[in-house]
Design a protein around this motif. Structure first.
Motif, PDB file in Angstrom:
ATOM      1  N   HIS A  60       2.561   3.173  13.232  1.00 15.54           N
ATOM      2  CA  HIS A  60       3.221   3.361  11.930  1.00 15.54           C
ATOM      3  C   HIS A  60       2.601   2.432  10.888  1.00 15.54           C
ATOM      4  N   ALA A  61       2.344   1.198  11.267  1.00 19.29           N
ATOM      5  CA  ALA A  61       1.726   0.232  10.353  1.00 19.29           C
ATOM      6  C   ALA A  61       0.369   0.739   9.872  1.00 19.29           C
ATOM      7  N   LEU A  62      -0.391   1.319  10.781  1.00 20.38           N
ATOM      8  CA  LEU A  62      -1.717   1.814  10.413  1.00 20.38           C
ATOM      9  C   LEU A  62      -1.649   2.933   9.376  1.00 20.38           C
ATOM     10  N   GLU A  63      -0.604   3.745   9.431  1.00 24.05           N
ATOM     11  CA  GLU A  63      -0.448   4.785   8.413  1.00 24.05           C
ATOM     12  C   GLU A  63      -0.273   4.158   7.030  1.00 24.05           C
ATOM     13  N   TYR A  64       0.495   3.100   6.956  1.00 22.79           N
ATOM     14  CA  TYR A  64       0.684   2.407   5.677  1.00 22.79           C
ATOM     15  C   TYR A  64      -0.595   1.692   5.244  1.00 22.79           C
ATOM     16  N   ILE A  65      -1.304   1.115   6.194  1.00 19.52           N
ATOM     17  CA  ILE A  65      -2.564   0.427   5.877  1.00 19.52           C
ATOM     18  C   ILE A  65      -3.586   1.421   5.331  1.00 19.52           C
ATOM     19  N   LYS A  66      -3.627   2.620   5.897  1.00 21.33           N
ATOM     20  CA  LYS A  66      -4.527   3.658   5.379  1.00 21.33           C
ATOM     21  C   LYS A  66      -4.179   3.997   3.931  1.00 21.33           C
ATOM     22  N   HIS A  83       2.462   4.788  -9.851  1.00 22.34           N
ATOM     23  CA  HIS A  83       2.869   3.378  -9.730  1.00 22.34           C
ATOM     24  C   HIS A  83       2.067   2.702  -8.603  1.00 22.34           C
ATOM     25  N   PRO A  84       0.758   2.656  -8.731  1.00 20.70           N
ATOM     26  CA  PRO A  84      -0.062   2.164  -7.618  1.00 20.70           C
ATOM     27  C   PRO A  84       0.225   0.722  -7.208  1.00 20.70           C
ATOM     28  N   SER A  85       0.415  -0.164  -8.143  1.00 18.90           N
ATOM     29  CA  SER A  85       0.659  -1.570  -7.791  1.00 18.90           C
ATOM     30  C   SER A  85       1.976  -1.742  -7.051  1.00 18.90           C
ATOM     31  N   GLU A  86       2.997  -1.067  -7.531  1.00 20.12           N
ATOM     32  CA  GLU A  86       4.305  -1.173  -6.891  1.00 20.12           C
ATOM     33  C   GLU A  86       4.304  -0.548  -5.498  1.00 20.12           C
ATOM     34  N   ILE A  87       3.611   0.576  -5.371  1.00 18.48           N
ATOM     35  CA  ILE A  87       3.609   1.263  -4.078  1.00 18.48           C
ATOM     36  C   ILE A  87       2.755   0.498  -3.072  1.00 18.48           C
ATOM     37  N   ILE A  88       1.707  -0.175  -3.519  1.00 19.74           N
ATOM     38  CA  ILE A  88       0.931  -1.023  -2.610  1.00 19.74           C
ATOM     39  C   ILE A  88       1.808  -2.145  -2.073  1.00 19.74           C
ATOM     40  N   ALA A  89       2.572  -2.768  -2.930  1.00 24.10           N
ATOM     41  CA  ALA A  89       3.475  -3.833  -2.468  1.00 24.10           C
ATOM     42  C   ALA A  89       4.453  -3.288  -1.428  1.00 24.10           C
ATOM     43  N   TYR A  90       4.972  -2.104  -1.673  1.00 22.87           N
ATOM     44  CA  TYR A  90       5.881  -1.450  -0.731  1.00 22.87           C
ATOM     45  C   TYR A  90       5.172  -1.172   0.593  1.00 22.87           C
ATOM     46  N   TYR A  91       3.962  -0.605   0.528  1.00 23.23           N
ATOM     47  CA  TYR A  91       3.191  -0.314   1.746  1.00 23.23           C
ATOM     48  C   TYR A  91       2.903  -1.585   2.548  1.00 23.23           C
ATOM     49  N   LYS A  92       2.548  -2.648   1.857  1.00 21.33           N
ATOM     50  CA  LYS A  92       2.263  -3.910   2.549  1.00 21.33           C
ATOM     51  C   LYS A  92       3.497  -4.412   3.285  1.00 21.33           C
ATOM     52  N   GLN A  93       4.627  -4.352   2.619  1.00 21.20           N
ATOM     53  CA  GLN A  93       5.869  -4.801   3.247  1.00 21.20           C
ATOM     54  C   GLN A  93       6.187  -3.948   4.471  1.00 21.20           C
ATOM     55  N   LYS A  94       6.039  -2.635   4.357  1.00 19.82           N
ATOM     56  CA  LYS A  94       6.316  -1.741   5.483  1.00 19.82           C
ATOM     57  C   LYS A  94       5.338  -1.999   6.636  1.00 19.82           C
ATOM     58  N   ALA A  95       4.056  -2.143   6.325  1.00 15.42           N
ATOM     59  CA  ALA A  95       3.062  -2.381   7.369  1.00 15.42           C
ATOM     60  C   ALA A  95       3.356  -3.678   8.117  1.00 15.42           C
ATOM     61  N   GLU A  96       3.647  -4.727   7.378  1.00 18.38           N
ATOM     62  CA  GLU A  96       3.900  -6.012   8.024  1.00 18.38           C
ATOM     63  C   GLU A  96       5.207  -6.003   8.820  1.00 18.38           C
ATOM     64  N   THR A  97       6.191  -5.250   8.359  1.00 13.67           N
ATOM     65  CA  THR A  97       7.430  -5.108   9.126  1.00 13.67           C
ATOM     66  C   THR A  97       7.158  -4.414  10.450  1.00 13.67           C
ATOM     67  N   ILE A 138       4.221  -4.257  12.053  1.00 13.36           N
ATOM     68  CA  ILE A 138       3.379  -5.127  12.881  1.00 13.36           C
ATOM     69  C   ILE A 138       4.224  -6.198  13.556  1.00 13.36           C
ATOM     70  N   ALA A 139       5.204  -6.720  12.858  1.00 16.83           N
ATOM     71  CA  ALA A 139       6.068  -7.768  13.413  1.00 16.83           C
ATOM     72  C   ALA A 139       6.862  -7.293  14.633  1.00 16.83           C
ATOM     73  N   GLN A 140       7.012  -5.986  14.788  1.00 18.43           N
ATOM     74  CA  GLN A 140       7.736  -5.459  15.943  1.00 18.43           C
ATOM     75  C   GLN A 140       6.941  -5.593  17.246  1.00 18.43           C
ATOM     76  N   LYS A 141       5.635  -5.761  17.103  1.00 11.82           N
ATOM     77  CA  LYS A 141       4.729  -6.019  18.226  1.00 11.82           C
ATOM     78  C   LYS A 141       4.856  -5.001  19.365  1.00 11.82           C
TER      79      LYS A 141
END
Length: 134
Positions: free
Chosen positions: A80-86, A54-68, A70-73
């Motif tokens: 953790h965000a970088l792991e999802y970005i990778k 499910h590559p498209s769905e999992i990319i959407a999930y990864y993007k949401q996790k990465a941005e969440t 990153i927002a913690q600053k």
């Protein structure tokens, strides 16, 4: 047994059964909607399994996790965000064979974070150095 573990209290057991039985649709639902990060210990295995199915769905999930994250600053969250970005990069380039989509995501999302968040840029550079040494 499967109906017994359908109770939300046993969702991690149900997820393991879904994984072992190849029920990727149910596992995708578990990973992306039902489970909290701390609840399930096999998240990396499940997510990588879902990359192929499910590559498209999992990319959407990864993007949401990465941005969440990153927002913690903070640096720990950036790591953790970088792991999802990778993983996003891996799915776009190696699974979907869409390097242009990765480049678009990188330019639209990652580059602006790098310019606005110096600590994120620092962690990015550290991650790139560590990846190169592997």
């Amino acid at each position: 047994m499967y109906s017994f573990v359908s109770d939300p209290r046993y969702s991690s057991i149900k997820a393991e059964i879904d994984y072992q039985e190849g029920n990727s649709q149910e596992l995708l639902r578990y990973v992306t909607r039902d489970a909290s990060y701390a609840v399930y210990s096999r998240h990396i295995i499940y997510e990588r399994y879902l990359n192929e199915r499910h590559p498209s769905e999992i990319i959407a999930y990864y993007k949401q996790k990465a941005e969440t994250f990153i927002a913690q600053k903070n640096r720990k969250a950036y790591r953790h965000a970088l792991e999802y970005i990778k993983e996003i990069r891996h799915v776009y380039i190696n699974i979907l064979k869409q390097p242009k989509e990765w480049e678009t995501y990188y330019q639209r999302v990652i580059v602006p974070y790098q310019s606005r968040l110096p600590a994120f840029l620092d962690e990015w550079k550290r991650g790139v150095r560590n990846e190169a040494s592997i």
